[in-house]
Motif scaffolding. Sequence first.
Motif, PDB file in Angstrom:
ATOM      1  N   ALA A 275       0.592  -1.720  -0.267  1.00  0.00           N
ATOM      2  CA  ALA A 275      -0.225  -0.081  -0.096  1.00  0.00           C
ATOM      3  C   ALA A 275       1.242   1.173   0.188  1.00  0.00           C
ATOM      4  N   ASN A 276       1.557   1.146   0.811  1.00  0.00           N
ATOM      5  CA  ASN A 276       2.977   2.250   1.047  1.00  0.00           C
ATOM      6  C   ASN A 276       3.415   2.645  -0.557  1.00  0.00           C
ATOM      7  N   THR A 277       3.385   1.537  -0.844  1.00  0.00           N
ATOM      8  CA  THR A 277       4.277   1.139  -2.560  1.00  0.00           C
ATOM      9  C   THR A 277       3.596   1.876  -3.195  1.00  0.00           C
ATOM     10  N   ALA A 278       2.214   1.526  -3.550  1.00  0.00           N
ATOM     11  CA  ALA A 278       1.547   1.508  -5.368  1.00  0.00           C
ATOM     12  C   ALA A 278       1.117   3.588  -4.502  1.00  0.00           C
ATOM     13  N   LEU A 279       0.575   3.968  -3.087  1.00  0.00           N
ATOM     14  CA  LEU A 279       0.014   5.193  -2.932  1.00  0.00           C
ATOM     15  C   LEU A 279       1.163   6.368  -3.002  1.00  0.00           C
ATOM     16  N   SER A 280       2.813   6.089  -2.905  1.00  0.00           N
ATOM     17  CA  SER A 280       4.154   6.635  -3.239  1.00  0.00           C
ATOM     18  C   SER A 280       3.572   6.810  -4.913  1.00  0.00           C
ATOM     19  N   LEU A 281       3.736   5.746  -5.206  1.00  0.00           N
ATOM     20  CA  LEU A 281       3.876   6.262  -6.853  1.00  0.00           C
ATOM     21  C   LEU A 281       2.794   7.186  -7.934  1.00  0.00           C
ATOM     22  N   GLN A 282       1.643   7.110  -6.505  1.00  0.00           N
ATOM     23  CA  GLN A 282       0.489   8.094  -6.852  1.00  0.00           C
ATOM     24  C   GLN A 282       0.614   9.446  -7.055  1.00  0.00           C
ATOM     25  N   CYS A 283       1.893   9.677  -6.020  1.00  0.00           N
ATOM     26  CA  CYS A 283       2.301  10.972  -5.343  1.00  0.00           C
ATOM     27  C   CYS A 283       3.404  11.629  -6.581  1.00  0.00           C
ATOM     28  N   PRO A 284       3.236  12.634  -7.843  1.00  0.00           N
ATOM     29  CA  PRO A 284       3.915  13.122  -8.647  1.00  0.00           C
ATOM     30  C   PRO A 284       5.960  13.509  -7.853  1.00  0.00           C
ATOM     31  N   GLN A 285       6.098  14.175  -6.673  1.00  0.00           N
ATOM     32  CA  GLN A 285       6.682  13.955  -5.892  1.00  0.00           C
ATOM     33  C   GLN A 285       7.930  13.513  -5.605  1.00  0.00           C
ATOM     34  N   LEU A 286       6.648  11.941  -4.960  1.00  0.00           N
ATOM     35  CA  LEU A 286       7.509  10.872  -4.496  1.00  0.00           C
ATOM     36  C   LEU A 286       8.047  10.174  -5.660  1.00  0.00           C
ATOM     37  N   ARG A 287       7.116  10.305  -6.892  1.00  0.00           N
ATOM     38  CA  ARG A 287       6.544   8.982  -7.453  1.00  0.00           C
ATOM     39  C   ARG A 287       8.406   9.627  -8.263  1.00  0.00           C
ATOM     40  N   GLU A 288       8.938  10.859  -8.628  1.00  0.00           N
ATOM     41  CA  GLU A 288       9.970  11.095  -9.445  1.00  0.00           C
ATOM     42  C   GLU A 288      11.229  11.051  -9.179  1.00  0.00           C
ATOM     43  N   ARG A 289      11.371  10.472  -7.493  1.00  0.00           N
ATOM     44  CA  ARG A 289      12.668   9.966  -6.817  1.00  0.00           C
ATOM     45  C   ARG A 289      12.583   8.270  -6.113  1.00  0.00           C
ATOM     46  N   LEU A 290      11.070   8.044  -5.916  1.00  0.00           N
ATOM     47  CA  LEU A 290      10.700   6.803  -5.411  1.00  0.00           C
ATOM     48  C   LEU A 290      11.159   5.766  -7.174  1.00  0.00           C
ATOM     49  N   LEU A 291      10.783   5.906  -8.349  1.00  0.00           N
ATOM     50  CA  LEU A 291      10.669   4.684  -9.305  1.00  0.00           C
ATOM     51  C   LEU A 291      12.115   4.047  -9.189  1.00  0.00           C
ATOM     52  N   PRO A 292      12.894   5.067  -9.993  1.00  0.00           N
ATOM     53  CA  PRO A 292      14.303   4.607 -10.042  1.00  0.00           C
ATOM     54  C   PRO A 292      14.783   4.063  -9.226  1.00  0.00           C
ATOM     55  N   PHE A 293      14.730   4.400  -7.693  1.00  0.00           N
ATOM     56  CA  PHE A 293      15.223   3.525  -6.649  1.00  0.00           C
ATOM     57  C   PHE A 293      14.759   2.347  -6.512  1.00  0.00           C
ATOM     58  N   LEU A 294      13.410   2.304  -7.437  1.00  0.00           N
ATOM     59  CA  LEU A 294      12.718   0.915  -6.997  1.00  0.00           C
ATOM     60  C   LEU A 294      13.235   0.206  -8.263  1.00  0.00           C
ATOM     61  N   ARG A 295      13.677   0.742  -9.173  1.00  0.00           N
ATOM     62  CA  ARG A 295      14.334  -0.160 -10.257  1.00  0.00           C
ATOM     63  C   ARG A 295      15.499  -0.765 -10.434  1.00  0.00           C
ATOM     64  N   ASP A 296      15.508   0.355  -9.535  1.00  0.00           N
ATOM     65  CA  ASP A 296      17.343  -0.315  -9.204  1.00  0.00           C
ATOM     66  C   ASP A 296      17.767  -1.433  -8.734  1.00  0.00           C
ATOM     67  N   LEU A 297      17.089  -1.589  -7.660  1.00  0.00           N
ATOM     68  CA  LEU A 297      16.689  -2.254  -5.833  1.00  0.00           C
ATOM     69  C   LEU A 297      15.951  -3.277  -6.635  1.00  0.00           C
ATOM     70  N   VAL A 298      15.402  -3.336  -7.583  1.00  0.00           N
ATOM     71  CA  VAL A 298      14.997  -4.965  -8.203  1.00  0.00           C
ATOM     72  C   VAL A 298      15.634  -5.245  -8.534  1.00  0.00           C
ATOM     73  N   ALA A 299      16.259  -4.318  -9.912  1.00  0.00           N
ATOM     74  CA  ALA A 299      17.502  -4.919 -10.737  1.00  0.00           C
ATOM     75  C   ALA A 299      18.620  -5.134 -10.032  1.00  0.00           C
ATOM     76  N   SER A 300      19.070  -5.129  -8.667  1.00  0.00           N
ATOM     77  CA  SER A 300      20.630  -5.524  -8.491  1.00  0.00           C
ATOM     78  C   SER A 300      19.577  -6.798  -7.415  1.00  0.00           C
ATOM     79  N   GLN A 301      18.328  -6.776  -7.024  1.00  0.00           N
ATOM     80  CA  GLN A 301      18.497  -8.628  -6.764  1.00  0.00           C
ATOM     81  C   GLN A 301      17.577  -9.276  -7.408  1.00  0.00           C
ATOM     82  N   GLY A 302      18.276  -9.186  -9.082  1.00  0.00           N
ATOM     83  CA  GLY A 302      18.319 -10.161  -9.748  1.00  0.00           C
ATOM     84  C   GLY A 302      17.587 -10.662 -10.199  1.00  0.00           C
TER      85      GLY A 302
END
Length: 302
Positions: A275-302
Motif C-alpha cells: 500500500a505504501n509503495t503503490a500510493l507513494s507512486l501516485q504522488c508526483p513528487q515522490l514518484r520522481e525519486r522513488l521509481l528510479p530507486f525501485l527499478r535499481d533495487l529490483v535490478a540489484s536483486q537479480g
Amino acid sequence: MMKLRTVVIPVAGLGTRFLPATKTMPKEMLPVVDKPLIQYAVEEAWAAGMERIVFITGRGKKILEDHFDHSPELEETLTARGKLDLLAEAKSTIPAAAGNLLFTRQNRPLGLGHAVWCGRNVVGDEPFAVILPDDLIDVADGEPVLRQMARQFEQRQSSIVAVMPVDSDQTNKYGIVAPLDKELDTRSEANRCFQVTGLVEKPLAAAAPSNLAVIGRYILTPEIFNYLERRHQGVGGEIQLTDAIAGLLEQQSVFAFRFRGIRYDCGDKVGFQMANTALSLQCPQLRERLLPFLRDLVASQG
C-alpha cells in the motif's frame, strides 16, 4: 425508505502482527505515505455521506480521539510560522460538527461480530455501514467503495457485503459467499451486485461455495443485532460477523457487491508495504525519486 447515515469502525485490536511498532501506538495510526490508516477509513466514510462515525475502541486507543481533534500547540506554531498549508492539513481531520465522532469500548476481544454488537446502542434502529481500516482500498480518482455500496443500498434497501475474487488456496482466510445464481458471471459489469444464499467463514477450498471473499466493507440492517445478541461462537471461538449475516438470510435478502478498486491488506506487513509503495507512486513528487530507486533495487536483486 431507510437512510444510511452511520458507520461503525472497529479499532479495538492489539495489532500484534506489527509488534514492537504497535506496543504503545495503535496499529490504525501507522502511516500509509502521509496519513494514518484510520484517516483513510474516515475520509471514505465522509465521502459516502456518513453523518456519524462510531469507533469501537479498546485500551490504549485515546490517540485516535486526539487525531480527530484540535491540537492548539501545533496550530499556534504553524500559524506563527506562516505555514498555512500545513495548518489546513492539520485541521482537515476535524469533523465539521461536534458530536459526529463517537467512541465506545469493546471491553473483551471476542471477535468482529462482538465489536459491531458493542455499537448497537449508538447505532439504534437504523441501517449502518462497517469499515475495517486494515482493508485499505485504493480507487485512485474513482468513487470510494463505501459510496459505491451506498448507491446500491439506496436501490435495494438490504444488507450488502463487499467481495472480491481470491485464489482457491486463500478461501480459508475469509468469509466466502454463495451466489444465488451459481451460473452468474460475477465478472460482468452488469452483475457487480448480486443476491447470495449463504456465507461461510474461512472454509477450505473443497468446501467453499465460491471464490468470492468478503472484504472489510459492509452495509447492514439493524436486524443484524438480533443475531449478534445470540453470542454464537464460530471459527476461532470468536463471534463472527459472517455467521450473523448468514443468519440474517433467514428473514431478508443479502447482496454481495464486487467493488471497483485495489484492496491492500494493511493488517499484514507485506500488504502494508504494498500500500505504501503503490500510493507513494501516485504522488508526483515522490514518484520522481522513488521509481528510479525501485527499478535499481529490483535490478540489484537479480
